[in-house]
Design an enzyme around this catalytic site. Structure first.
Site, short mmCIF file in Angstrom:
data_model
loop_
_atom_site.label_atom_id
_atom_site.label_comp_id
_atom_site.label_asym_id
_atom_site.label_seq_id
_atom_site.Cartn_x
_atom_site.Cartn_y
_atom_site.Cartn_z
N HIS A 157 1.73 4.62 -2.89
CA HIS A 157 1.84 6.08 -2.82
C HIS A 157 3.06 6.58 -3.59
CE1 HIS A 157 -1.49 6.76 -0.17
NE2 HIS A 157 -0.99 6.03 0.81
N GLU A 171 -5.60 7.41 -0.84
CA GLU A 171 -5.44 6.19 -0.07
C GLU A 171 -6.17 5.03 -0.72
OE1 GLU A 171 -3.52 5.73 2.41
OE2 GLU A 171 -2.94 7.81 2.81
N HIS A 189 0.84 -1.21 0.00
CA HIS A 189 0.00 0.00 0.00
C HIS A 189 0.87 1.25 0.00
CE1 HIS A 189 -3.10 2.88 1.38
NE2 HIS A 189 -2.14 3.32 2.16
N GLU A 190 1.88 1.27 0.87
CA GLU A 190 2.73 2.46 0.96
C GLU A 190 3.56 2.64 -0.30
OE1 GLU A 190 2.37 4.57 3.25
OE2 GLU A 190 0.99 3.37 4.44
N ASP A 222 -4.61 1.50 -1.97
CA ASP A 222 -5.17 0.18 -1.63
C ASP A 222 -5.31 -0.68 -2.88
OD1 ASP A 222 -5.37 0.82 1.03
OD2 ASP A 222 -7.52 1.23 1.00
#
Length: 413
Positions: A277, A351, A273-274, A355
């Site tokens: 970004h 976000e 997930h990170e 995901d």
């Protein structure tokens, strides 16, 4: 065209640039999160933990919202009455001394009045087992936060009032550029200068997890400098991981609490997930939006400075004099509250895309769903908060939305 006319034109151009940036760079599509799947996911979470999380949320509302209103009231009193001007006037010496001393006085008063709410929040966090700090450790972290804020505030205030002296008519133009540059600079230096003030970071030991995380980043096309472990357990039991920095400062950071509480598959899901970004440029998007927003704020200050009623309320002759620090605080606080819901909405969209990226990168919707459930249960976050609260303040999709999105992804793939 007059200087004020140029300022209005610049403000319109900056607002248009911000609107275009948000329209083009923000992902307006969100992964599907059917309500039926949300309710099914909620029903599968342990009822006692959900009840405890909602009990905690209920207690925190009595802290968060009164503190927010009190902070706004204090800022307005300091900025829209002569009190802020009077406090700055207590500081003797040249303009730089008044800026530094007056800034500390005005911001110190605001922080001191809201301090009891911060202490109250700490007692609640300790009672619910979220905080592992005693009062000494909490106070040290609080003072560190004040010190970092004081340094950043001093840089901003000295730069602002220095420009008003050097370029009385055009300070807003130079200030807008300088504020944007400061936002960009902080994006680079925050991971290496400010994060270590609050946590100790150690390289993750060689092993299967570190290897998998580095390979995950390589497969995702996101170069990372290292995988670090943060000693979060010295202050909290919460679980988290993140990717910070831009370019040469980028690294994956994993809380030591996450290493202890979660299996490797769930840690990989958090990291994926990170990495989403970073791969989608969300840090850059946030930096660009922040730079444009601060530029708009600076130009807006100049235009507000021509409003005689506002200056009379603040007891100052010009917004460009140090005695107007209280007025700057009031404008910044009020503007921040107004912009908060829009910022939260944009954050939720980013976000949600991260995901979706994690699901595509790992191909493990079950692990992603389990990870979201674990994070919510251990961190005692309400998995399905009221819609009004989520809309105003939620920076992430709700837990049940994220779990439902994973289920929808599993069906589609």
């Amino acid at each position: 065209m007059t200087v004020r006319g140029w300022a209005w034109l610049t403000l319109v151009v900056l607002c248009a640039a911000l609107a275009v940036t948000v329209a083009v760079l923000v992902p307006w599509h969100r992964p599907p999160a059917p309500r039926a799947d949300q309710l099914a996911a909620l029903a599968e979470l342990p009822a006692d933990r959900v009840a405890k999380a909602r009990e905690l949320r209920g207690e925190l509302r009595w802290i968060t919202y009164p503190a927010m209103l009190l902070g706004l009231a204090v800022a307005l009193v300091l900025g829209l009455t002569p009190l802020g001007s009077w406090l700055v006037g207590l500081v003797p010496g040249p303009w730089a001394a008044k800026v530094l001393g007056g800034g500390l006085l005005v911001l110190g008063v605001a922080d001191l009045i809201t301090l009891p709410f911060a202490a109250w929040r700490h007692t609640v966090a300790v009672r619910y087992g979220l905080s592992t700090q005693d009062w000494g450790g909490w106070a040290v972290d609080l003072l560190k936060g004040y010190a970092v804020g004081a340094v950043l505030g001093a840089i901003a205030l000295l730069g602002f009032f220095g420009l008003t002296r050097l370029a009385p008519n055009w300070w807003w133009a130079f200030g807008a550029v300088g504020a944007a540059a400061l936002v960009v600079l902080l994006s680079f230096v925050f991971p290496v200068l400010i994060e270590p003030v609050f946590n100790k970071f150690t390289p993750m030991a060689d092993g299967p997890l570190r290897t998998e995380l580095m390979e995950l980043a390589q497969r995702d096309g996101v170069p990372v400098r290292d995988v670090l472990v943060a000693d979060a357990s010295r202050r909290t039991t919460a679980l988290n991981a993140y990717v910070s920095g831009i370019g040469p400062t980028r690294r994956i950071v994993v809380y030591d609490t996450l290493l202890r509480e979660a299996p490797q598959s769930e840690i990989v899901a958090v990291a994926a997930h990170e990495l989403g970004h970073a791969e989608r440029g969300d840090v850059v998007i946030g930096t660009v939006i922040g730079a444009l927003g601060t530029s708009i704020f600076v130009v807006g200050l100049y235009l507000l400075g021509g409003w005689g009623w506002l200056l009379r309320r603040a007891g100052v002759d010009s917004i460009a004099e140090p005695r107007a620090i209280g007025l700057l605080l009031a404008v910044a606080t009020f503007g921040g509250l107004l912009a908060g819901p829009a910022q939260a909405y944009v954050s939720r969209l980013l976000e949600a895309r991260a995901d979706e990226h994690a699901l595509e990168l790992t191909g493990d919707p079950a692990g992603f769903e389990q990870m979201q459930g674990r994070l919510s249960l251990v961190n005692l976050g309400d998995p399905d908060p009221p819609a009004w609260e989520q809309g105003l303040f939620g920076s992430h999709p709700t837990t049940v939305e994220r779990m439902a999105a994973a289920r929808a992804y599993a069906r589609d793939h």
